[in-house]
Enzyme design. Structure first.
Site, PDB file in Angstrom:
ATOM      1  N   CYS A   1      -4.595  95.864  35.731  1.00  0.00           N
ATOM      2  CA  CYS A   1      -4.839  96.250  37.114  1.00  0.00           C
ATOM      3  C   CYS A   1      -6.332  96.174  37.419  1.00  0.00           C
ATOM      4  O   CYS A   1      -7.169  96.630  36.648  1.00  0.00           O
ATOM      5  CB  CYS A   1      -4.274  97.650  37.345  1.00  0.00           C
ATOM      6  SG  CYS A   1      -5.365  98.831  38.082  1.00  0.00           S
ATOM      7  N   GLU A   2      -6.655  95.532  38.541  1.00  0.00           N
ATOM      8  CA  GLU A   2      -8.069  95.299  38.841  1.00  0.00           C
ATOM      9  C   GLU A   2      -8.782  96.569  39.322  1.00  0.00           C
ATOM     10  O   GLU A   2     -10.003  96.607  39.393  1.00  0.00           O
ATOM     11  CB  GLU A   2      -8.230  94.165  39.856  1.00  0.00           C
ATOM     12  CG  GLU A   2      -7.748  94.474  41.254  1.00  0.00           C
ATOM     13  CD  GLU A   2      -7.913  93.275  42.178  1.00  0.00           C
ATOM     14  OE1 GLU A   2      -7.983  92.140  41.688  1.00  0.00           O
ATOM     15  OE2 GLU A   2      -7.968  93.494  43.401  1.00  0.00           O
ATOM     16  N   HIS A   3      -8.028  97.600  39.650  1.00  0.00           N
ATOM     17  CA  HIS A   3      -8.670  98.836  40.118  1.00  0.00           C
ATOM     18  C   HIS A   3      -9.102  99.737  38.974  1.00  0.00           C
ATOM     19  O   HIS A   3     -10.076 100.471  39.100  1.00  0.00           O
ATOM     20  CB  HIS A   3      -7.706  99.605  41.037  1.00  0.00           C
ATOM     21  CG  HIS A   3      -7.267  98.804  42.217  1.00  0.00           C
ATOM     22  ND1 HIS A   3      -5.948  98.642  42.573  1.00  0.00           N
ATOM     23  CD2 HIS A   3      -7.994  98.081  43.099  1.00  0.00           C
ATOM     24  CE1 HIS A   3      -5.876  97.861  43.637  1.00  0.00           C
ATOM     25  NE2 HIS A   3      -7.095  97.504  43.967  1.00  0.00           N
ATOM     26  N   HIS A   4      -8.354  99.701  37.868  1.00  0.00           N
ATOM     27  CA  HIS A   4      -8.659 100.603  36.746  1.00  0.00           C
ATOM     28  C   HIS A   4      -8.885  99.872  35.428  1.00  0.00           C
ATOM     29  O   HIS A   4      -9.195 100.505  34.420  1.00  0.00           O
ATOM     30  CB  HIS A   4      -7.512 101.602  36.546  1.00  0.00           C
ATOM     31  CG  HIS A   4      -7.238 102.448  37.746  1.00  0.00           C
ATOM     32  ND1 HIS A   4      -6.279 102.130  38.683  1.00  0.00           N
ATOM     33  CD2 HIS A   4      -7.814 103.602  38.164  1.00  0.00           C
ATOM     34  CE1 HIS A   4      -6.269 103.039  39.630  1.00  0.00           C
ATOM     35  NE2 HIS A   4      -7.192 103.953  39.342  1.00  0.00           N
TER      36      HIS A   4
ATOM     37  N   GLN B   1      -0.257  93.696  41.507  1.00  0.00           N
ATOM     38  CA  GLN B   1       1.106  93.156  41.423  1.00  0.00           C
ATOM     39  C   GLN B   1       1.489  92.355  42.673  1.00  0.00           C
ATOM     40  O   GLN B   1       2.172  91.340  42.583  1.00  0.00           O
ATOM     41  CB  GLN B   1       2.087  94.316  41.197  1.00  0.00           C
ATOM     42  CG  GLN B   1       3.499  93.840  40.900  1.00  0.00           C
ATOM     43  CD  GLN B   1       4.443  94.995  40.628  1.00  0.00           C
ATOM     44  OE1 GLN B   1       4.069  95.972  39.972  1.00  0.00           O
ATOM     45  NE2 GLN B   1       5.657  94.893  41.128  1.00  0.00           N
TER      46      GLN B   1
ATOM     47  N   HIS C   1       2.915 100.609  35.731  1.00  0.00           N
ATOM     48  CA  HIS C   1       1.449 100.617  35.758  1.00  0.00           C
ATOM     49  C   HIS C   1       0.913 101.813  34.980  1.00  0.00           C
ATOM     50  O   HIS C   1       1.170 102.952  35.347  1.00  0.00           O
ATOM     51  CB  HIS C   1       0.961 100.690  37.210  1.00  0.00           C
ATOM     52  CG  HIS C   1       1.306  99.464  38.003  1.00  0.00           C
ATOM     53  ND1 HIS C   1       0.339  98.603  38.466  1.00  0.00           N
ATOM     54  CD2 HIS C   1       2.499  98.941  38.374  1.00  0.00           C
ATOM     55  CE1 HIS C   1       0.931  97.599  39.112  1.00  0.00           C
ATOM     56  NE2 HIS C   1       2.243  97.795  39.069  1.00  0.00           N
TER      57      HIS C   1
ATOM     58  N   CYS D   1      -2.025 102.918  34.845  1.00  0.00           N
ATOM     59  CA  CYS D   1      -2.964 103.737  35.618  1.00  0.00           C
ATOM     60  C   CYS D   1      -2.210 104.794  36.425  1.00  0.00           C
ATOM     61  O   CYS D   1      -2.744 105.853  36.731  1.00  0.00           O
ATOM     62  CB  CYS D   1      -3.842 102.874  36.515  1.00  0.00           C
ATOM     63  SG  CYS D   1      -2.941 101.838  37.660  1.00  0.00           S
TER      64      CYS D   1
HETATM   65 ZN   LIG Z   1      -4.630 100.780  38.656  1.00  0.00          ZN
END
Ligand SMILES: [Zn+2]
Length: 196
Positions: A87-90, A128, A156, A158
């Site tokens: 995941c690119e956020h976490h 995703q 996920h 995260c």
């Molecule tokens: Zn994430």
């Protein structure tokens, strides 16, 4: 896919710097970077990055490229393609299955090509939703089918490990292209066939 050629070359080129920064992160979170268990961790993480970020070096349109003409103009489904992404956020893993359906209009691709396409798209920092639409758009671009539908299921980490903490919950995303947009029975047929 041969693991050897499927690696991120930039990670290999920048190995020393990446290892250095990982060691710094370990130090900054309060770890003793010289304890035995962590000595090889920066090198291990860097080698892992070569694999899990290998998708950056893939030419996603090339992968399906060898399509050949076929008379078959009925629904083709490739389901349960397992993927593993970040995941690119976490920068935390998410993983699950991709299901692809398309109705060819003359061009088809070998079934293993779809698994390679999924690997190329998912071995990057991703979300995703984008995985889902990118796979659909590449298939539409290269194979020009009458219709294409992609469903992605994802768990996920995260979401499981922090914040809302809902282990086991799944996110499902779909992309619908071409005649699947207007043809409800075709959509229903695809959804019925990808059920376990
Ligand atoms: Zn994430």
């Amino acid at each position: 896919m041969p693991a050897k050629e499927y690696k991120n070359g930039r990670v290999a080129d920048n190995r020393e710097q990446i290892e250095h920064h990982i060691r710094e992160i370990l130090r900054l979170i309060g770890e003793d970077v010289d304890r035995e268990g962590l000595l090889d961790t920066p090198a291990r993480v860097t080698r892992m990055y070569e694999e899990i970020f290998a998708g950056y070096d893939a030419d996603t349109r090339e992968i399906l490229g060898v399509a050949f003409d076929e008379k078959h103009e009925e629904l083709v489904i490739v389901k349960d393609i397992v993927y593993y992404s970040q995941c690119e956020h976490h920068m935390a893993p998410f993983f699950g299955k991709v299901h692809i359906g398309y109705i060819p209009s003359g061009k088809i691709a070998g079934l293993s090509k779809f698994a390679r396409l999924v690997e190329a798209v998912t071995r990057r920092l991703q979300v995703q939703e984008r995985i889902t639409s990118e796979i659909a758009d590449i298939i539409v671009d290269v194979l020009e089918p009458h219709g294409c539908m992609v469903v992605v299921e994802g768990e996920h980490l995260c979401m499981c490990a922090r914040g809302v903490k809902k282990p086991g919950s799944k996110t499902v995303t779909s992309a619908v292209r071409g005649l699947f947009r207007t043809d409800a029975p075709a959509r229903a047929e695809f959804l019925a066939l990808i059920k376990d």
